[in-house]
Design an enzyme around this catalytic site. Structure first.
Site, PDB file in Angstrom:
ATOM      1  N   TRP B 139       0.866  -1.175   0.000  1.00  0.00           N
ATOM      2  CA  TRP B 139       0.000   0.000   0.000  1.00  0.00           C
ATOM      3  C   TRP B 139       0.899   1.219   0.000  1.00  0.00           C
ATOM      4  O   TRP B 139       1.804   1.342   0.840  1.00  0.00           O
ATOM      5  CB  TRP B 139      -0.874  -0.045   1.256  1.00  0.00           C
ATOM      6  N   ASP B 221      -0.447  -5.316   9.480  1.00  0.00           N
ATOM      7  CA  ASP B 221      -1.451  -4.373   8.997  1.00  0.00           C
ATOM      8  C   ASP B 221      -2.664  -5.221   8.635  1.00  0.00           C
ATOM      9  O   ASP B 221      -2.597  -6.034   7.715  1.00  0.00           O
ATOM     10  CB  ASP B 221      -0.932  -3.604   7.775  1.00  0.00           C
ATOM     11  N   LYS B 257     -13.288  -1.186   5.941  1.00  0.00           N
ATOM     12  CA  LYS B 257     -13.876  -2.063   4.934  1.00  0.00           C
ATOM     13  C   LYS B 257     -14.846  -3.062   5.527  1.00  0.00           C
ATOM     14  O   LYS B 257     -15.954  -3.223   5.018  1.00  0.00           O
ATOM     15  CB  LYS B 257     -12.772  -2.840   4.182  1.00  0.00           C
TER      16      LYS B 257
END
Lengths: 417, 411
Positions: B139, B221, B257
Site C-alpha cells: 500500500w 497491517d 472495509k
C-alpha cells in the site's frame, strides 16, 4: 521529553525479555489527568474544574438542541459512509472559514485561503506545527504567551520547533501584561512564529482589549512575524461570534497572512466528535492551491482523511439558517451562564469574608479562570475539599453551578485566608 | 509581496485519488472505476451495512449518550472487543492481561501511532536508523507513514513475483535472513494490498521462524479481516499464529472495509506485550503521542463498532454482512476468470481466483493500463491493480472484453 519515573515492581528479568524494558512510565497528562483523579474520588461534594468541557447548571454535559436537530436531519438523509477527501468535507471547511473570517471577507472572495478539516483543535495545531516545521524555513522559533495551553508546547516541540515565550499574564494584577508583551514582541527575531489566542485565553481568561490588539497587530507587522491564531472558543468568550473573531479579522484586514486553528469542541459541544479546521491565509489563490497540496501530503500519512460525523453536524448547523439561529442563541446561553457563575463566585467569596481582591474572576473571560491560587493552595483545595483543578490555579468555570458555587467559594477562602 | 510560502512547491496528487477524480470527469457512459478500495454492491453503489443502520438508530434513540471526550486511548469497550476480533475471544495473551490497544483514526492512524511509538522507544531511544521493511509492492501510504514518523531507512522486502504471478517466498525469506537484527517488518495480515496474494499457513510458519530467530519486529497491517475469506477467524490465522509463537507485536486494525465505516475513521492498534507491566508502560507512552496528534479519537464510529461486537445478535448479523461482501467479491473473481478463459485471452488467468480479498494484481503493464483508461474508460492503478468490488454483473462482460482487447493489441 519524558519524566523518568522508574517502574517499581517489574523484575529485571521480565524487562530483559521484552522489547519494552527501556520504556519509562509516562507521567499523567497535566490536564486530562485531573479528570482521571476526579473519577477516582468518592467524596459526594467533589467538583471537577479541570478539563474545559461545558456543563449545565445541574453539572451535566450539555448536548445542544441545534446538534440534536442537525443529527435528526442527517439521519433522515440516509447518507453513505464513503471516504471524505483528505482535506475533509467541503461544506464544512467552507462554512468553518466563513465563521472565522466573516461572510464578507475579501480573503474568501478571492479564494486565497485554504481551509482543511482537522481532528479538532489539537489535530489542527498538529498539522499547523508540522506544516510550519516543513515549510517555514526562515525560523524554528514559536513564541507562546506565558502561560499558554499546556499541550501547545509538546505539539510544537514534537514537530521540531523551538519553544520560546512572551510575557502575557501579570500575576500582580491577574490581568494582561500589555507592556511586557509589547516589549517582548519588539525583540522577537523577524519571521518568528507568534502564537496568539484569538479570544478567551487559555488558561488565564485574560484577553487584550481591541485597542491593545491594534497595537499588537502593528508591532507584529513591524517585526515581520508569522501569526498563528488559536481560536478554540469562538462564541464562548463574549457570547457573540463576530465579537470573538474580531482580533483574527483585524489582523487579516491589516494584511497579516495568518495561520489559524479552530475547534468546535466547545462552542458546538462536539468534543468527542473531533471537529476542527486549519486555515492558511495566502497571497493568492494559486499559492493557496500549492499550500493545499502540501497539507494533503502531511495529512495522508497521519490518518488519511478526517471523520465525517462531527463535521457533517457542524456543516448542517452552519448552513441551515434555522439551526444557525438556534446555535447562536445556545452559544450565547452557555457564555451567559459562565458570566453569571463568575459573578456568583466573586460575590460568594466576599460573603465568606475574603479580604482579597477577586475582581479578576469577573474580568476574565471564557471558560477558564486563573484564580491566582498557588500550587500548595491548589493541592489543599483538592485534598481537603475534593475540588479538582490544574496545578496552575486554573479552574473551568463551566464546572461551577449555582448549587456548588457556595462550596467552591468556601474552599477557596479556606485555603487563601 | 514576498510570501512566506512563496517557495512551497505544488505536490503531486495521491495517485489513487487522482484516478477517482479522472473517473468522475469521464463522460463515457460505459466507464468503470476499478481504482479506490471501497466495497460496491452489484448496482455499483456504496453499501451501508444493514447492521450499521440498525445500530445508528439505537445510538440516536439513546438519550443517555452525549458527545463528551473519549479517553485519550479511546472507548474501552471498543478497544477490547476490537482486539478480541483480531486475536480471538479465547486468546491466551488476552487472558494473561498482556494485550492492550489504542483506538485510532482508521488503519492509517493505527499504523501512525505504532510507527511513532517504535521510533521513540524501539531498538534504543529515538533510533531513526532502524530499518523498516515494507513488501514490494505494498500500500503506497506505508512508506510515508514510517518516513514521517522519522524512520530514515524504509526499504522493500521481496514479495511479489511478477513472472509467476505469485508469492516470491525465497526472496521474502532471503530478505528476512539478511535484514539487520531488530528491523521492523510490516506484514499484511490477509488479503495483501495490492497483490491479493497471501502466504499459505506453512509459508507463514517459515516467516515466523526466521523472524523469531533473527529478532525482527512484527507489525501486522490488518485492514481486511473478514473480507478475504468471509470468515473472521480464518483471516486472522497469521496474526494469531504469531501470538502463539510468543512475539511481542503490533497489529494495526481497520474497520473501514469490514464495517463499511470508511469515513468515520475507526481503527485500533492492538499491542501484544510480554506481560502486563510492560504493556502498562507502553500504553502510558502511547498516550503522550496521541495527545500531541489528536488528543483523543472520534466517538461515533467506535461506539457503533463496540455496540455491534458486544451484542450477540448484532455481532452475528455483522458477520453475515461481512460474508455477503466477501461472497460477492468471490463471485466476481470466478466470473472474470471464466469470461477471460472463454474469450481465450492470451496468458494465464488463474491468479484472479487464486488471489484473495478486494484487490487483484492483473498483471497488466503500464502501457496496457493506459490503454484501458484512455480507450475503454476503465480506471485502474498503474500497477495493474483492480478493485474487484468495482465489477458488477452488468459491467463484467465489458471489462473482460476490454482486458482481452488490451492484451491482444498492446504489449
Amino acid at each position: 521529553c519524558v519524566l523518568l519515573v522508574t517502574s517499581a515492581a517489574a523484575p529485571s528479568s521480565q524487562r530483559c525479555l521484552s522489547w519494552w524494558g527501556g520504556v519509562q512510565m509516562g507521567p499523567p497528562d497535566p490536564i486530562l489527568g485531573v479528570s482521571e483523579a476526579f473519577k477516582r474520588d468518592t467524596s459526594p461534594k467533589k467538583m471537577n474544574l479541570g478539563v474545559g468541557a461545558y456543563r449545565d447548571d445541574h453539572g451535566k454535559p450539555f448536548v445542544l438542541d441545534c446538534v440534536r436537530k442537525a443529527e435528526a436531519l442527517i439521519a433522515s438523509k440516509q447518507l453513505d459512509k464513503e471516504y471524505l477527501a483528505i482535506g475533509g468535507l467541503g461544506d464544512f471547511t467552507k462554512s468553518c472559514a466563513q465563521l472565522a473570517l466573516g461572510a464578507d471577507s475579501e480573503v474568501l472572495k478571492s479564494g486565497r485561503n485554504i481551509t482543511v478539516q482537522t481532528i479538532s483543535g489539537t489535530g489542527s495545531l498538529c498539522i499547523g506545527a508540522n506544516f510550519l516545521s516543513r515549510f517555514h524555513s526562515a525560523s524554528r522559533d514559536v513564541y507562546l504567551p506565558k502561560p499558554s495551553w499546556g499541550n501547545h508546547t509538546p505539539i510544537f516541540r514534537d514537530a521540531g520547533m523551538q519553544l520560546k515565550a512572551y510575557r502575557y499574564y501579570d500575576p500582580s494584577t491577574c490581568g494582561f501584561d500589555f507592556n511586557g508583551a509589547l516589549d517582548d514582541i519588539s525583540k522577537m527575531p523577524e519571521k518568528s512564529v507568534i502564537m496568539l489566542h484569538a479570544c478567551a485565553h487559555n488558561p488565564t481568561g485574560v484577553d487584550p482589549k481591541p485597542e491593545q490588539w491594534k497595537e499588537i497587530a502593528d508591532l507584529v507587522k513591524k517585526r515581520d512575524l508569522l501569526v498563528f491564531f488559536d481560536m478554540a472558543y469562538q462564541g464562548f468568550a463574549s457570547g457573540d461570534i463576530d465579537r470573538d473573531a474580531w482580533a483574527v479579522r483585524h489582523f487579516i484586514e491589516q494584511g497579516h497572512k495568518i495561520v489559524l486553528s479552530q475547534s468546535f469542541a466547545k462552542n458546538m459541544g462536539l468534543y468527542g466528535e473531533r471537529v476542527g479546521g486549519f486555515t492558511v491565509v495566502c497571497n493568492d489563490a494559486e499559492e493557496a492551491k500549492r499550500v493545499e497540496s502540501q497539507l494533503k501530503i502531511l495529512i495522508r500519512p497521519m490518518y488519511s482523511n478526517p471523520p465525517m460525523n462531527g463535521a457533517r453536524i457542524a456543516a448542517t448547523i452552519l448552513n441551515t439558517p434555522d439551526l444557525y439561529k438556534i446555535w447562536l442563541e445556545e452559544v450565547h446561553g452557555m457564555a451567559n451562564r459562565i458570566i453569571k457563575m463568575r459573578e456568583q463566585l466573586a460575590a460568594n467569596l466576599k460573603n465568606e469574608g475574603s479580604t482579597l481582591d477577586w475582581q479578576h474572576v469577573i474580568d476574565q473571560i471564557g471558560m477558564f479562570c486563573f484564580t491566582g491560587l498557588k500550587p500548595e493552595q491548589v493541592e489543599r483545595l483538592t485534598k481537603e475539599f475534593s475540588v479538582y483543578m490544574t496545578k496552575d490555579g486554573r479552574i473551568s468555570m463551566a464546572g461551577v453551578t449555582s448549587s456548588n458555587v457556595g462550596y467552591l467559594a468556601h474552599g477557596i477562602h479556606a485555603v487563601t485566608k | 509581496i514576498m510570501s512566506l510560502f512563496g517557495e512551497v512547491p505544488q505536490a503531486t496528487p495521491v495517485a489513487v485519488f487522482k484516478l477517482s477524480n479522472d473517473f468522475k470527469e469521464d463522460a463515457n457512459p460505459k466507464k468503470v472505476n476499478l481504482g479506490v478500495g471501497a466495497y460496491r454492491t452489484d448496482e455499483g453503489q456504496p453499501w451501508v451495512l444493514p447492521v450499521v443502520k440498525k445500530v445508528e438508530k439505537i445510538i440516536v434513540a439513546d438519550n443517555s449518550l452525549n458527545h463528551e471526550y473519549l479517553a485519550i486511548l479511546g472507548l474501552p469497550e471498543f478497544r477490547s472487543s476490537a482486539s478480541k476480533i483480531a486475536l480471538g475471544e479465547d486468546s491466551p495473551a488476552i487472558q494473561e492481561n498482556r494485550v492492550g490497544a489504542v483506538q485510532c483514526l482508521g488503519g492509517t492512524g493505527a499504523l501512525k501511532m505504532g510507527a511513532e511509538f517504535l521510533r521513540r522507544w524501539y531498538n534504543g531511544n529515538d533510533n531513526t536508523k532502524t530499518p523498516v521493511y515494507v513488501s514490494a509492492p505494498t500500500w503506497e501510504n506505508h512508506n510515508a507513514v514510517f518516513a514521517n514518523a522519522g524512520f530514515e531507512d524504509v526499504r522493500p522486502y521481496k514479495y511479489w513475483d511478477a513472472e509467476k504471478r505469485g508469492l516470491d517466498l525465497d526472496g521474502f525469506l532471503g530478505d528476512l535472513e539478511s535484514a539487520p537484527k531488530h528491523s521492523i517488518f510490516v506484514l499484511h495480515a490477509c488479503a495483501h494490498n495490492p497483490t491479493g496474494t497471501d502466504p499459505t499457513h506453512v509459508e507463514w510458519m517459515q516467516v515466523a521462524e526466521v523472524m523469531k530467530r533473527r529478532k525482527l519486529f512484527v507489525f501486522f497491517d490488518s485492514a481486511y479481516q473478514g473480507f478475504a475469506s468471509g470468515c473472521l477467524d480464518k483471516d486472522a490465522w497469521a496474526v494469531r499464529y504469531f501470538v502463539t509463537q510468543g512475539f511481542e507485536m503490533f497489529c494495526a486494525q481497520s474497520f473501514s472495509k469490514n464495517f463499511g465505516l470508511y469515513n468515520e475513521r475507526v481503527g485500533n492498534l492492538t499491542i501484544v506485550a510480554r506481560d502486563s507491566d510492560n504493556l502498562k508502560r507502553v500504553l502510558s507512552q502511547m498516550e503522550k503521542i496521541v495527545r500531541v496528534t489528536w488528543s483523543n479519537p472520534p466517538s461515533q464510529g467506535a461506539r457503533l463498532v463496540a455496540i455491534t461486537l458486544n451484542t450477540p445478535e448484532l455481532f452475528a448479523e455483522w458477520k453475515d454482512n461481512v460474508k455477503t461482501m466477501a461472497d460477492r467479491v468471490l463471485l466476481m473473481r470466478a466470473s472474470l476468470q471464466a469470461k477471460l478463459q472463454a474469450l481465450e485471452t492470451p496468458g494465464t488467468w488463474d491468479h484472479i481466483t487464486q488471489q484473495i480479498g478486494m484487490f487483484s494484481f492483473t498483471g497488466l503493464n503500464p502501457k496496457q493500463v493506459e490503454y484501458m483508461i484512455k480507450e475503454r474508460s476503465i480506471y485502474l492503478m498503474a500497477s495493474g491493480r483492480i478493485n474487484m468490488c468495482g465489477l458488477t454483473t452488468k459491467n463484467i462482460d465489458y471489462v473482460a472484453e476490454s482486458i482481452h482487447e488490451t492484451v491482444v493489441n498492446v504489449q
